[in-house]
Design an enzyme around this catalytic site. Structure first.
Site, mmCIF file in Angstrom:
data_model
loop_
_atom_site.group_PDB
_atom_site.id
_atom_site.type_symbol
_atom_site.label_atom_id
_atom_site.label_comp_id
_atom_site.label_asym_id
_atom_site.label_seq_id
_atom_site.Cartn_x
_atom_site.Cartn_y
_atom_site.Cartn_z
ATOM 1 N N LYS A 1 0.824 -1.220 0.000
ATOM 2 C CA LYS A 1 0.000 0.000 0.000
ATOM 3 C C LYS A 1 0.855 1.266 0.000
ATOM 4 O O LYS A 1 0.350 2.351 -0.315
ATOM 5 C CB LYS A 1 -0.953 0.005 1.188
ATOM 6 C CG LYS A 1 -0.320 0.106 2.559
ATOM 7 C CD LYS A 1 -1.371 -0.006 3.662
ATOM 8 C CE LYS A 1 -0.768 0.087 5.054
ATOM 9 N NZ LYS A 1 -0.233 1.408 5.359
ATOM 10 N N ASP A 2 2.156 1.163 0.354
ATOM 11 C CA ASP A 2 3.027 2.338 0.364
ATOM 12 C C ASP A 2 3.550 2.691 -1.024
ATOM 13 O O ASP A 2 4.059 3.805 -1.227
ATOM 14 C CB ASP A 2 4.232 2.101 1.287
ATOM 15 C CG ASP A 2 3.840 2.027 2.749
ATOM 16 O OD1 ASP A 2 2.769 2.553 3.104
ATOM 17 O OD2 ASP A 2 4.608 1.430 3.536
ATOM 18 N N ARG B 1 -7.828 8.608 4.828
ATOM 19 C CA ARG B 1 -8.874 7.598 4.611
ATOM 20 C C ARG B 1 -9.491 7.158 5.929
ATOM 21 O O ARG B 1 -10.735 7.101 6.077
ATOM 22 C CB ARG B 1 -8.273 6.379 3.896
ATOM 23 C CG ARG B 1 -9.209 5.177 3.805
ATOM 24 C CD ARG B 1 -8.478 3.956 3.287
ATOM 25 N NE ARG B 1 -7.369 3.561 4.163
ATOM 26 C CZ ARG B 1 -7.510 2.801 5.235
ATOM 27 N NH1 ARG B 1 -8.698 2.341 5.584
ATOM 28 N NH2 ARG B 1 -6.458 2.489 5.971
ATOM 29 N N ARG B 2 -8.665 6.852 6.927
ATOM 30 C CA ARG B 2 -9.185 6.433 8.229
ATOM 31 C C ARG B 2 -9.924 7.569 8.911
ATOM 32 O O ARG B 2 -10.988 7.373 9.496
ATOM 33 C CB ARG B 2 -8.036 5.923 9.105
ATOM 34 C CG ARG B 2 -7.467 4.583 8.644
ATOM 35 C CD ARG B 2 -6.206 4.225 9.390
ATOM 36 N NE ARG B 2 -5.697 2.896 8.983
ATOM 37 C CZ ARG B 2 -4.452 2.510 9.128
ATOM 38 N NH1 ARG B 2 -3.554 3.317 9.672
ATOM 39 N NH2 ARG B 2 -4.081 1.294 8.738
ATOM 40 N N ARG C 1 3.260 3.729 18.445
ATOM 41 C CA ARG C 1 1.872 4.196 18.450
ATOM 42 C C ARG C 1 1.078 3.517 19.568
ATOM 43 O O ARG C 1 0.298 4.162 20.274
ATOM 44 C CB ARG C 1 1.224 3.919 17.095
ATOM 45 C CG ARG C 1 1.872 4.662 15.945
ATOM 46 C CD ARG C 1 1.150 4.401 14.637
ATOM 47 N NE ARG C 1 1.920 4.889 13.497
ATOM 48 C CZ ARG C 1 1.432 5.048 12.269
ATOM 49 N NH1 ARG C 1 0.169 4.764 12.025
ATOM 50 N NH2 ARG C 1 2.186 5.487 11.286
ATOM 51 N N ARG D 1 1.887 9.603 14.466
ATOM 52 C CA ARG D 1 2.983 9.073 13.654
ATOM 53 C C ARG D 1 3.835 8.153 14.512
ATOM 54 O O ARG D 1 3.636 8.024 15.715
ATOM 55 C CB ARG D 1 3.832 10.221 13.090
ATOM 56 C CG ARG D 1 3.104 11.118 12.086
ATOM 57 C CD ARG D 1 2.766 10.390 10.780
ATOM 58 N NE ARG D 1 3.913 9.668 10.263
ATOM 59 C CZ ARG D 1 4.913 10.218 9.572
ATOM 60 N NH1 ARG D 1 4.915 11.525 9.335
ATOM 61 N NH2 ARG D 1 5.912 9.492 9.123
ATOM 62 N N CYS E 1 -0.959 7.543 -1.152
ATOM 63 C CA CYS E 1 -1.413 7.159 0.180
ATOM 64 C C CYS E 1 -2.103 8.313 0.910
ATOM 65 O O CYS E 1 -2.758 8.105 1.922
ATOM 66 C CB CYS E 1 -0.242 6.630 1.008
ATOM 67 S SG CYS E 1 1.101 7.801 1.247
#
Length: 505
Positions: free
Chosen positions: A82-83, A134-135, A158, A152, A246
């Site tokens: 996805k990156d 998106r989230r 996290r 981040r 992204c």
């Protein structure tokens, strides 16, 4: 080329990136190859403060590794798929896509913020950490009250920040958590169903990138999962045409050829959610604007998720009940102290509002978000159980969690299906007829599609057969079949199931 090829693997230095590199090394060595791992730093690793949509450029986690490939400093790059940009740099290619891990996102919740609530188990106004547009936009689609804050750092960092109480909850990819086998015992873990919360294209998949001219490329194809490669190509093909990276608030999820492709895109009009058979149809649906008048046979819930979904696609959502709930003048309410009240439908919520206010200490249970969203704002803090929207399964789950010492009030209509009689209960149940339903004397407004929300709404429909029809579930479908009315049945009775049925009708 040697029968035992050697690869210099390039990777970022985070715990997750190192796990992925070692995983690919193991796959190669199991097949007779040899490897060495080179750790490289990327812009995404060095910039740990700003959200991605505040940074300039693309390829935050990949550019430096791709330059090392082109400079012949490494032979193989292992990326989170996805990156990667959707267009490969000149001279590079994807040599293999191994089998995909879990694609969905996960909501991790600090215990102090965990509450039974609509859609997400979070107290009102919770601070949720994510730097993904998106989230962020999908969280706000479900719960506009949430306070979205930038987050981040690598996955363990996290999670540690959540444990320290800097956030009430955070959203991470399930694959990263599973791969690192992290200790989450002191957190609440809530998996986000892709039907409601669409993952990033190719989330959970790896990409093995190398020079297009490398003669070892055919050897790596034995690491390929053809099914994974095809499904993520369907997801990423849409992103490629949208010319997004992204930072684009876009999600796509395809779990296989026998399943639909779901997409989310935050447009200028709001959140767009579409269901398609493949990437070509998905692109057409995302780009076309064809406003419709959609009618649902219910009382008004003007600020709910279904309204937000309709607005995002430019549609008008009309709320018009064929059956109107009317409280009885003197319902036979048991003279018993109650611990819980089970409100089985939005109609029950409206008809029992006075009783709720007269019994302020009674905890509220509902079968799902559709009913919870009908609660008055002052009553939502009393919600202690919100099911998944399946009325049978939700009741079973709720009553299984009640103790024998607890009493459950069940105010219902004269037309109720009485689902509480279908399974054993250890708690003390106190059902009574609290309201009836009367036909709406006004004619239904003109519309393109009608979603019938109950058999009673079908029976009391006072207008001609609608051009397109949706049934919220099986019992409503049976009533429509008795009329010989063609219709689409929602696969789930919540807002997303209804919305997808509207699209398919």
């Amino acid at each position: 080329m040697s029968d035992t090829p050697h690869f210099r693997i390039g990777t970022r230095g985070s715990d997750l990136a190192m796990w992925q590199a070692h995983h690919v090394r193991d796959l190669i060595e199991q097949r007779g190859g040899t490897c060495e791992i080179h750790v490289l730093s990327t812009q995404g690793d060095r910039e740990q403060v700003h959200a991605f949509d505040k940074l300039e450029g693309k390829g935050f986690f990949t550019k430096e590794i791709e330059l090392a490939l082109l400079a012949n400093d490494i032979d193989l790059a292992v990326h989170s798929h996805k990156d990667l940009e959707t267009q490969q740099p000149e001279g590079l290619c994807i040599a293999a896509v191994p089998a995909r891990a879990s694609a969905e996102d996960v909501l991790l919740v600090h215990p102090k913020a965990h509450r039974s609530a609509t859609w997400l188990p979070l107290k009102k106004g919770s601070a949720v950490g994510t730097s993904s547009a998106r989230r962020r936009d999908q969280l706000l689609l479900l719960r506009p009250d949430l306070n979205i804050q930038a987050l981040r750092g690598n996955v363990p960092t996290r999670i540690q920040r959540l444990k320290e109480g800097r956030y009430d909850a955070i959203v991470l990819a399930a694959a990263g958590i599973e791969r690192l086998n992290l200790d989450l015992d002191d957190l609440r873990v809530h998996k986000l169903d892709p039907r409601k919360f669409v993952p990033a294209p190719a989330q959970g998949a790896l990409a093995l990138q190398m020079r297009a001219s490398d003669p070892r490329k055919p050897w790596l194809t034995q690491l390929e999962s053809p099914e994974t490669a095809q499904t993520i190509e369907n997801e990423r093909a849409i992103l490629r045409e949208l010319e997004g990276g992204c930072q684009l608030p876009f999600g796509a999820h395809h779990s296989g050829p026998s399943h639909p492709l779901r997409c989310f895109l935050q447009a200028s009009t709001g959140p767009r959610r579409i269901l398609a058979s493949g990437s070509i149809e998905a692109l057409q649906k995302l780009k076309e604007v064809n406003p419709r008048r959609l009618l649902i046979t219910r009382l008004a819930k003007p600020h709910d998720t279904l309204h937000r979904l309709a607005k995002g696609s430019g549609d008008s959502l009309i709320e018009w009940p064929a059956a109107i709930p009317v409280p009885l003048k003197k319902p036979a309410i048991p003279n018993t102290a109650m611990d819980w009240v089970w409100l089985g439908s939005p109609g029950a919520v409206r008809a029992c509002s006075d009783w709720l206010h007269e019994n302020p200490n009674v905890k509220v249970a509902t079968p799902g978000p559709g009913t919870s969203e009908a609660l008055q704002p002052e009553d939502r803090s009393r919600l202690e159980f919100c099911g998944n929207g399946d009325p049978v399964g939700a009741w079973q789950s709720f009553i299984d969690g009640c103790s024998p010492e607890e009493s459950v009030a069940i105010p219902h209509s004269q037309q109720s299906l009485k689902r509480w009689e279908t399974c054993a209960a250890s708690a003390s149940l106190h059902p009574w007829v609290h309201y009836t339903t009367e036909p709406n004397t006004e004619l239904a407004p003109a519309c393109d599609t009608v979603c019938f929300t109950s058999p009673t709404n079908v029976r009391l429909w006072n207008s001609p057969q609608p051009p397109n029809i949706v049934a919220i579930g099986a019992t409503t479908s049976a009533e429509l079949k008795a009329r010989n009315w063609d219709h689409t049945v929602a696969v789930h009775p919540d807002a997303f199931g209804i919305w997808e049925a509207f699209q398919n009708s």
